[in-house]
Design a protein around this motif. Structure first.
Motif, PDB file in Angstrom:
ATOM      1  N   LYS A   2       0.831  -1.207   0.000  1.00  0.00           N
ATOM      2  CA  LYS A   2       0.000   0.000   0.000  1.00  0.00           C
ATOM      3  C   LYS A   2       0.862   1.252   0.000  1.00  0.00           C
ATOM      4  O   LYS A   2       0.584   2.215  -0.727  1.00  0.00           O
ATOM      5  CB  LYS A   2      -0.923  -0.015   1.216  1.00  0.00           C
ATOM      6  CG  LYS A   2      -1.881   1.163   1.251  1.00  0.00           C
ATOM      7  CD  LYS A   2      -2.837   1.068   2.432  1.00  0.00           C
ATOM      8  CE  LYS A   2      -3.802   2.249   2.442  1.00  0.00           C
ATOM      9  NZ  LYS A   2      -4.740   2.182   3.587  1.00  0.00           N
ATOM     10  N   ASP A   3       1.916   1.270   0.791  1.00  0.00           N
ATOM     11  CA  ASP A   3       2.784   2.456   0.870  1.00  0.00           C
ATOM     12  C   ASP A   3       3.490   2.717  -0.457  1.00  0.00           C
ATOM     13  O   ASP A   3       3.575   3.862  -0.915  1.00  0.00           O
ATOM     14  CB  ASP A   3       3.824   2.277   1.979  1.00  0.00           C
ATOM     15  CG  ASP A   3       3.201   2.380   3.357  1.00  0.00           C
ATOM     16  OD1 ASP A   3       2.062   2.877   3.455  1.00  0.00           O
ATOM     17  OD2 ASP A   3       3.842   1.963   4.333  1.00  0.00           O
ATOM     18  N   VAL A   4       4.007   1.665  -1.070  1.00  0.00           N
ATOM     19  CA  VAL A   4       4.745   1.823  -2.327  1.00  0.00           C
ATOM     20  C   VAL A   4       3.818   2.297  -3.443  1.00  0.00           C
ATOM     21  O   VAL A   4       4.154   3.210  -4.213  1.00  0.00           O
ATOM     22  CB  VAL A   4       5.427   0.496  -2.716  1.00  0.00           C
ATOM     23  CG1 VAL A   4       6.057   0.603  -4.101  1.00  0.00           C
ATOM     24  CG2 VAL A   4       6.496   0.127  -1.692  1.00  0.00           C
ATOM     25  N   VAL A   5       2.632   1.694  -3.522  1.00  0.00           N
ATOM     26  CA  VAL A   5       1.696   2.072  -4.587  1.00  0.00           C
ATOM     27  C   VAL A   5       1.115   3.463  -4.335  1.00  0.00           C
ATOM     28  O   VAL A   5       0.878   4.226  -5.277  1.00  0.00           O
ATOM     29  CB  VAL A   5       0.569   1.021  -4.715  1.00  0.00           C
ATOM     30  CG1 VAL A   5      -0.418   1.424  -5.800  1.00  0.00           C
ATOM     31  CG2 VAL A   5       1.147  -0.350  -5.034  1.00  0.00           C
ATOM     32  N   LEU A   6       0.905   3.807  -3.064  1.00  0.00           N
ATOM     33  CA  LEU A   6       0.387   5.141  -2.756  1.00  0.00           C
ATOM     34  C   LEU A   6       1.356   6.224  -3.211  1.00  0.00           C
ATOM     35  O   LEU A   6       0.954   7.273  -3.711  1.00  0.00           O
ATOM     36  CB  LEU A   6       0.124   5.267  -1.256  1.00  0.00           C
ATOM     37  CG  LEU A   6      -0.527   6.574  -0.790  1.00  0.00           C
ATOM     38  CD1 LEU A   6      -1.912   6.730  -1.410  1.00  0.00           C
ATOM     39  CD2 LEU A   6      -0.608   6.602   0.734  1.00  0.00           C
ATOM     40  N   ARG A  10       0.310   9.042  -5.999  1.00  0.00           N
ATOM     41  CA  ARG A  10       0.361  10.490  -5.732  1.00  0.00           C
ATOM     42  C   ARG A  10       1.447  11.208  -6.537  1.00  0.00           C
ATOM     43  O   ARG A  10       1.771  12.349  -6.249  1.00  0.00           O
ATOM     44  CB  ARG A  10       0.590  10.726  -4.245  1.00  0.00           C
ATOM     45  CG  ARG A  10      -0.591  10.315  -3.369  1.00  0.00           C
ATOM     46  CD  ARG A  10      -0.312  10.559  -1.906  1.00  0.00           C
ATOM     47  NE  ARG A  10      -1.483  10.273  -1.077  1.00  0.00           N
ATOM     48  CZ  ARG A  10      -1.484  10.348   0.262  1.00  0.00           C
ATOM     49  NH1 ARG A  10      -0.359  10.693   0.899  1.00  0.00           N
ATOM     50  NH2 ARG A  10      -2.579  10.094   0.945  1.00  0.00           N
ATOM     51  N   LYS A  11       2.028  10.526  -7.490  1.00  0.00           N
ATOM     52  CA  LYS A  11       3.051  11.083  -8.382  1.00  0.00           C
ATOM     53  C   LYS A  11       4.357  11.418  -7.662  1.00  0.00           C
ATOM     54  O   LYS A  11       5.224  12.085  -8.232  1.00  0.00           O
ATOM     55  CB  LYS A  11       2.547  12.350  -9.081  1.00  0.00           C
ATOM     56  CG  LYS A  11       1.232  12.229  -9.811  1.00  0.00           C
ATOM     57  CD  LYS A  11       0.850  13.556 -10.457  1.00  0.00           C
ATOM     58  CE  LYS A  11      -0.531  13.520 -11.048  1.00  0.00           C
ATOM     59  NZ  LYS A  11      -0.923  14.803 -11.633  1.00  0.00           N
ATOM     60  N   LEU A  12       4.505  10.953  -6.425  1.00  0.00           N
ATOM     61  CA  LEU A  12       5.711  11.276  -5.661  1.00  0.00           C
ATOM     62  C   LEU A  12       6.932  10.580  -6.252  1.00  0.00           C
ATOM     63  O   LEU A  12       8.032  11.149  -6.265  1.00  0.00           O
ATOM     64  CB  LEU A  12       5.532  10.873  -4.200  1.00  0.00           C
ATOM     65  CG  LEU A  12       4.416  11.593  -3.442  1.00  0.00           C
ATOM     66  CD1 LEU A  12       4.279  11.024  -2.038  1.00  0.00           C
ATOM     67  CD2 LEU A  12       4.712  13.086  -3.382  1.00  0.00           C
ATOM     68  N   PHE A  88       2.423  -4.164 -10.342  1.00  0.00           N
ATOM     69  CA  PHE A  88       1.238  -4.429 -11.168  1.00  0.00           C
ATOM     70  C   PHE A  88       0.033  -3.579 -10.741  1.00  0.00           C
ATOM     71  O   PHE A  88      -1.021  -3.684 -11.352  1.00  0.00           O
ATOM     72  CB  PHE A  88       0.850  -5.907 -11.087  1.00  0.00           C
ATOM     73  CG  PHE A  88       1.888  -6.837 -11.640  1.00  0.00           C
ATOM     74  CD1 PHE A  88       1.951  -7.110 -12.992  1.00  0.00           C
ATOM     75  CD2 PHE A  88       2.820  -7.432 -10.800  1.00  0.00           C
ATOM     76  CE1 PHE A  88       2.907  -7.975 -13.507  1.00  0.00           C
ATOM     77  CE2 PHE A  88       3.779  -8.293 -11.301  1.00  0.00           C
ATOM     78  CZ  PHE A  88       3.834  -8.562 -12.655  1.00  0.00           C
ATOM     79  N   CYS A  89       0.196  -2.775  -9.701  1.00  0.00           N
ATOM     80  CA  CYS A  89      -0.931  -2.038  -9.138  1.00  0.00           C
ATOM     81  C   CYS A  89      -0.740  -0.537  -9.339  1.00  0.00           C
ATOM     82  O   CYS A  89       0.378  -0.034  -9.262  1.00  0.00           O
ATOM     83  CB  CYS A  89      -1.079  -2.334  -7.643  1.00  0.00           C
ATOM     84  SG  CYS A  89      -1.239  -4.095  -7.253  1.00  0.00           S
ATOM     85  N   SER A  90      -1.843   0.148  -9.577  1.00  0.00           N
ATOM     86  CA  SER A  90      -1.801   1.602  -9.717  1.00  0.00           C
ATOM     87  C   SER A  90      -2.601   2.311  -8.641  1.00  0.00           C
ATOM     88  O   SER A  90      -2.510   3.527  -8.512  1.00  0.00           O
ATOM     89  CB  SER A  90      -2.331   2.010 -11.095  1.00  0.00           C
ATOM     90  OG  SER A  90      -3.648   1.525 -11.292  1.00  0.00           O
ATOM     91  N   PRO A 196       5.126   1.455 -15.400  1.00  0.00           N
ATOM     92  CA  PRO A 196       5.477   2.460 -14.387  1.00  0.00           C
ATOM     93  C   PRO A 196       4.295   3.160 -13.743  1.00  0.00           C
ATOM     94  O   PRO A 196       4.482   4.022 -12.889  1.00  0.00           O
ATOM     95  CB  PRO A 196       6.329   3.451 -15.180  1.00  0.00           C
ATOM     96  CG  PRO A 196       5.786   3.378 -16.567  1.00  0.00           C
ATOM     97  CD  PRO A 196       5.375   1.947 -16.766  1.00  0.00           C
ATOM     98  N   GLY A 197       3.085   2.844 -14.148  1.00  0.00           N
ATOM     99  CA  GLY A 197       1.916   3.510 -13.589  1.00  0.00           C
ATOM    100  C   GLY A 197       1.362   4.564 -14.533  1.00  0.00           C
ATOM    101  O   GLY A 197       1.829   4.739 -15.663  1.00  0.00           O
ATOM    102  N   ASP A 198       0.374   5.291 -14.033  1.00  0.00           N
ATOM    103  CA  ASP A 198      -0.326   6.266 -14.875  1.00  0.00           C
ATOM    104  C   ASP A 198       0.544   7.461 -15.248  1.00  0.00           C
ATOM    105  O   ASP A 198       0.281   8.142 -16.238  1.00  0.00           O
ATOM    106  CB  ASP A 198      -1.587   6.766 -14.153  1.00  0.00           C
ATOM    107  CG  ASP A 198      -2.595   5.649 -13.915  1.00  0.00           C
ATOM    108  OD1 ASP A 198      -2.578   4.677 -14.695  1.00  0.00           O
ATOM    109  OD2 ASP A 198      -3.370   5.737 -12.952  1.00  0.00           O
ATOM    110  N   PHE A 199       1.574   7.740 -14.446  1.00  0.00           N
ATOM    111  CA  PHE A 199       2.328   8.971 -14.651  1.00  0.00           C
ATOM    112  C   PHE A 199       3.777   8.725 -15.086  1.00  0.00           C
ATOM    113  O   PHE A 199       4.531   9.667 -15.280  1.00  0.00           O
ATOM    114  CB  PHE A 199       2.322   9.799 -13.362  1.00  0.00           C
ATOM    115  CG  PHE A 199       0.936  10.008 -12.811  1.00  0.00           C
ATOM    116  CD1 PHE A 199       0.073  10.893 -13.412  1.00  0.00           C
ATOM    117  CD2 PHE A 199       0.494   9.297 -11.705  1.00  0.00           C
ATOM    118  CE1 PHE A 199      -1.218  11.081 -12.925  1.00  0.00           C
ATOM    119  CE2 PHE A 199      -0.782   9.477 -11.198  1.00  0.00           C
ATOM    120  CZ  PHE A 199      -1.646  10.370 -11.812  1.00  0.00           C
ATOM    121  N   GLY A 200       4.164   7.479 -15.222  1.00  0.00           N
ATOM    122  CA  GLY A 200       5.520   7.182 -15.649  1.00  0.00           C
ATOM    123  C   GLY A 200       5.615   6.988 -17.149  1.00  0.00           C
ATOM    124  O   GLY A 200       4.613   6.941 -17.867  1.00  0.00           O
TER     125      GLY A 200
END
Length: 236
Positions: A2-6, A10-12, A88-90, A196-200
């Motif tokens: 949860k921490d890594v995906v959060l 949040r684009k951090l 695998f999670c966004s 990489p997710g929605d923002f990578g």
């Protein structure tokens, strides 16, 4: 998870990359954080497992350092397992749910084989152990069997099987847990790059086979106005 995906949600993560944070340092920071937390927990668990309160300890004969290293290797494999799932999670909430479900599912096969372990040879146990939860379960079986004969797992007999028919030892468990962590780490490295997710910015599926990934790419600067550059160079 949860921490890594959060952090990714949040684009951090991408913000830190823009500021120059390398990818391996990002994952190393997360690893060290949770490794330290788990190492403290494991030290306390080991103490209670071997603490003699008058009627004997839960683990009486096995050396306490063997127990500590076994649990520590399992913790490392578990951290890397969580890293692999996080790629695998966004969404943080979905990632946490998926991690919990997969963690439990990977342990379920042991319930079907625990009463038939005498029929499972060393190669089959080795294959099972590439799921880290099953490796942990088989390691607990080895400790309990060595405890049952009044010897326990010591560093001197860690490579000696308690059952000559299986030839499976605690050393096998240690090595496979290390391999599990490496395999999960490779999965994390690959899918973190291509998903990489929605923002990578995703890399191509074949990026490990490209020269630019390993050696970097050279950018050639072309001067479109060489005469102007020469005039400025001659100004005193």
């Amino acid at each position: 998870v949860k921490d890594v995906v959060l952090e990714k949600e949040r684009k951090l993560k991408e913000s830190m990359k823009l500021m120059g944070l390398s990818n391996y340092l990002h994952w190393m920071a997360w690893f060290l954080k949770y490794f330290c937390f788990l190492a403290v927990s494991i030290a306390i668990m080991t103490l209670f497992f071997h603490l003699n309160v008058g009627k004997g300890a839960l683990i009486n004969y096995t050396h306490f350092t063997v127990t500590f290293v076994f649990l520590l290797l399992y913790a490392i494999a578990t951290i890397m397992f969580c890293f692999a799932i996080s790629t695998f999670c966004s969404k943080a909430s979905g990632g946490a749910a998926a991690a919990g479900i997969l963690y439990l599912i990977t342990y379920i096969p042991f319930f079907f084989v625990q009463f038939r372990l005498d029929e499972i040879n060393a190669s089959q146990r080795t294959g099972m152990s590439f799921i880290s939860n099953l490796a942990m379960a088989l390691g607990c079986v080895e400790i309990s069997m060595q405890e049952a004969v009044g010897v326990g797992v010591q560093w001197s007999n860690i490579a000696s099987p308690v059952n000559a028919d299986t030839q499976f030892t605690m050393l096998h468990v240690f090595i496979i847990l290390i391999l599990d962590a490496i395999i999960y780490g490779l999965i994390t490295w690959y899918f973190d790059a291509v998903l990489p997710g929605d923002f990578g910015v995703p890399k191509p599926l074949y990026f490990p086979f490209t020269k630019s990934y390993w050696c970097g790419s050279c950018t050639e600067v072309v001067d479109d106005h060489p005469e102007e550059s020469l005039d400025y160079a001659n100004v005193p």
